[in-house]
Design a protein around this motif. Structure first.
Motif, PDB file in Angstrom:
ATOM      1  N   ILE A 138       1.691  -2.115   1.961  1.00 52.16           N
ATOM      2  CA  ILE A 138       1.732  -2.899   3.208  1.00 52.16           C
ATOM      3  C   ILE A 138       2.837  -3.942   3.147  1.00 52.16           C
ATOM      4  O   ILE A 138       3.601  -4.122   4.102  1.00 52.16           O
ATOM      5  N   GLY A 141       6.083  -2.511   3.721  1.00 54.45           N
ATOM      6  CA  GLY A 141       6.285  -1.981   5.061  1.00 54.45           C
ATOM      7  C   GLY A 141       6.131  -0.488   5.154  1.00 54.45           C
ATOM      8  O   GLY A 141       6.506   0.120   6.162  1.00 54.45           O
ATOM      9  N   TRP A 142       5.570   0.147   4.134  1.00 53.93           N
ATOM     10  CA  TRP A 142       5.409   1.602   4.137  1.00 53.93           C
ATOM     11  C   TRP A 142       4.226   2.043   4.982  1.00 53.93           C
ATOM     12  O   TRP A 142       4.220   3.162   5.489  1.00 53.93           O
ATOM     13  N   ILE A 143       3.205   1.215   5.095  1.00 51.88           N
ATOM     14  CA  ILE A 143       2.058   1.541   5.933  1.00 51.88           C
ATOM     15  C   ILE A 143       1.731   0.321   6.793  1.00 51.88           C
ATOM     16  O   ILE A 143       2.004  -0.806   6.396  1.00 51.88           O
ATOM     17  N   PRO A 144       1.158   0.523   7.981  1.00 56.56           N
ATOM     18  CA  PRO A 144       0.853  -0.610   8.863  1.00 56.56           C
ATOM     19  C   PRO A 144      -0.366  -1.388   8.392  1.00 56.56           C
ATOM     20  O   PRO A 144      -1.204  -0.878   7.639  1.00 56.56           O
ATOM     21  N   TYR A 145      -0.475  -2.603   8.878  1.00 55.30           N
ATOM     22  CA  TYR A 145      -1.599  -3.474   8.535  1.00 55.30           C
ATOM     23  C   TYR A 145      -2.935  -2.841   8.904  1.00 55.30           C
ATOM     24  O   TYR A 145      -3.938  -2.999   8.190  1.00 55.30           O
ATOM     25  N   SER A 146      -2.974  -2.103  10.026  1.00 53.87           N
ATOM     26  CA  SER A 146      -4.232  -1.505  10.472  1.00 53.87           C
ATOM     27  C   SER A 146      -4.808  -0.555   9.434  1.00 53.87           C
ATOM     28  O   SER A 146      -6.023  -0.376   9.345  1.00 53.87           O
ATOM     29  N   TRP A 147      -3.930   0.052   8.609  1.00 48.38           N
ATOM     30  CA  TRP A 147      -4.414   0.935   7.554  1.00 48.38           C
ATOM     31  C   TRP A 147      -5.143   0.158   6.473  1.00 48.38           C
ATOM     32  O   TRP A 147      -6.064   0.671   5.839  1.00 48.38           O
ATOM     33  N   THR A 249      -8.168   2.285  18.813  1.00 49.25           N
ATOM     34  CA  THR A 249      -6.777   2.145  18.370  1.00 49.25           C
ATOM     35  C   THR A 249      -5.823   2.279  19.556  1.00 49.25           C
ATOM     36  O   THR A 249      -5.946   3.193  20.372  1.00 49.25           O
ATOM     37  N   GLN A 255      -7.957  -5.432  18.633  1.00 46.78           N
ATOM     38  CA  GLN A 255      -7.907  -6.679  17.870  1.00 46.78           C
ATOM     39  C   GLN A 255      -9.259  -7.380  17.799  1.00 46.78           C
ATOM     40  O   GLN A 255      -9.669  -7.815  16.722  1.00 46.78           O
TER      41      GLN A 255
END
Length: 380
Positions: A138, A141-147, A249, A255
């Motif tokens: 995270i 920046g490889w995966i989004p925060y939501s993950w 989503t 949020q």
């Protein structure tokens, strides 16, 4: 009668204390000048607060799964964790060297389980290592925060889905009752994928089945004792928040449901789980939550409701009220937990009383709690 070492000597003592102290602090990061408050909030909140709680639980349960010990003792892991969190706060945009320390802790926990634990235990034993890699990806920046939120939801589903039924069965056994049949833990995990992929009304139907499978596994319908009701109630809120995270989503409601998950599901479950270490044992051997613990959990739930009203004007007022309620709840936790650190640790630390077994702890003292070898079906 030989007294057990104090709770401070066991992983649940310091790691749950670190988790609670971090919980008190991280909502107020937003008022600090400069820096990336969102990234700081993520690294101190999700991976600091949540990470400390998960490490404390896995280390507490590990000796019941494996006769092998981690190559780092509890004090070394506490020091490494604190250093890793300090570095992540000082340099929030940097992956190393906090990543190295987190991986070292994760490997130290996973290796004993890999050598002896059954396959069903390995995903839980790998949780600290998974968090280390998730945090690094995270930040990079490889995966989004939501993950990251979904990763934590999966870990809570896995850990609580295994532990809560054990606690329920233990409560009912002391009452001479048997638990109701439960759906398999793999069912909600299998249902997650169709909820993410199916179109139209079908996805909502599967989402309802997913919610039902989680709530059913909480065992609340069997009426366990109060301590397990608190834990099962907090954990079963996942029946609302996990389908919400998946179904909403890309919508405006994502949020609010995310904050509901982080505050009520994650926060409430960790509070009720970690609080068991400092709960007194009743004459029947069951856990009896203190009034401050019940009040603290109520404040956590109130914080979730207040955060959900932040869409109302002025939003800063609701943010502040929510943060105050959250921090006050964790101060209630600490008011019970910190004094318990210097008292002999209960046996088992997280479950109702059983006759202790002879063993050694990390410091060579008698270890009849978190370090005793016992059947894998029991949760310490």
């Amino acid at each position: 009668m030989t007294l057990r070492p104090v709770l401070w000597h066991y992983p649940a003592g310091p790691f749950f204390a670190i988790s609670a102290i971090t919980a008190c602090v991280f909502p107020w990061i937003w008022i600090l000048p400069g820096g990336d408050a969102h990234l700081l909030h993520l690294r101190l909140g999700l991976f600091g607060f949540g990470g400390a709680a998960i490490i404390g639980y896995v280390l507490t349960a590990l000796p019941a799964w494996s006769p092998h010990r981690p190559f780092l003792d509890t004090r070394m892991m506490v020091a490494a964790f604190l250093l890793a969190r300090g570095l992540s706060v000082a340099f929030p945009a940097q992956i190393f060297p906090s990543f190295v320390l987190s991986v070292m802790i994760g490997v130290a926990i996973f290796m004993p389980a890999l050598h002896a634990a059954g396959l069903s235990r390995l995903p839980i034993a790998a949780a600290p290592l998974s968090l280390a890699f998730g945090e690094a990806m995270i930040v990079a920046g490889w995966i989004p925060y939501s993950w990251a939120v979904l990763l934590m939801a999966g870990l809570i589903l896995l850990v609580g889905g295994k532990a809560v039924p054990v606690f329920v069965a233990s409560d009912l056994a002391r009452q001479g009752r048997h638990p109701s049949p439960l759906p398999p833990l793999w069912l909600p995990f299998v249902l997650v994928l169709p909820v993410m992929l199916l179109p139209g009304l079908a996805v909502w139907a599967v989402g309802i089945i997913l919610a039902a499978s989680i709530f059913w596994r909480s065992g609340l319908t069997d009426r366990p004792n109060q301590a397990t009701v608190l834990l099962g109630g907090a954990w079963s809120s996942l029946a609302l928040t996990l389908p919400g995270l998946l179904l909403l989503t890309g919508t405006e409601l994502r949020q609010p449901i995310e904050h509901l998950f982080l505050i009520v599901t994650m926060g409430g479950t960790i509070f009720a789980f970690a609080g068991r270490a400092a709960m007194p044992r009743s004459s029947s051997g069951g856990l009896r939550p203190r009034s401050l613990q019940i009040s603290g959990l109520a404040l956590i739930l109130l914080a979730g409701l207040l955060r959900g009203t932040a869409a109302l004007a002025p939003p800063w007022l609701w943010f502040s009220l929510s943060a105050c309620s959250w921090s006050a709840g964790w101060l209630c936790f600490l008011a019970v937990h910190l004094p318990a650190l210097w008292r002999p640790a209960p046996f088992p630390i997280l479950s109702a009383s059983r006759k202790p077994e002879k063993a050694k702890d990390d410091d060579g003292a008698p270890r009849s709690g978190h370090g005793a070898r016992r059947p894998a079906s029991k949760t310490n």
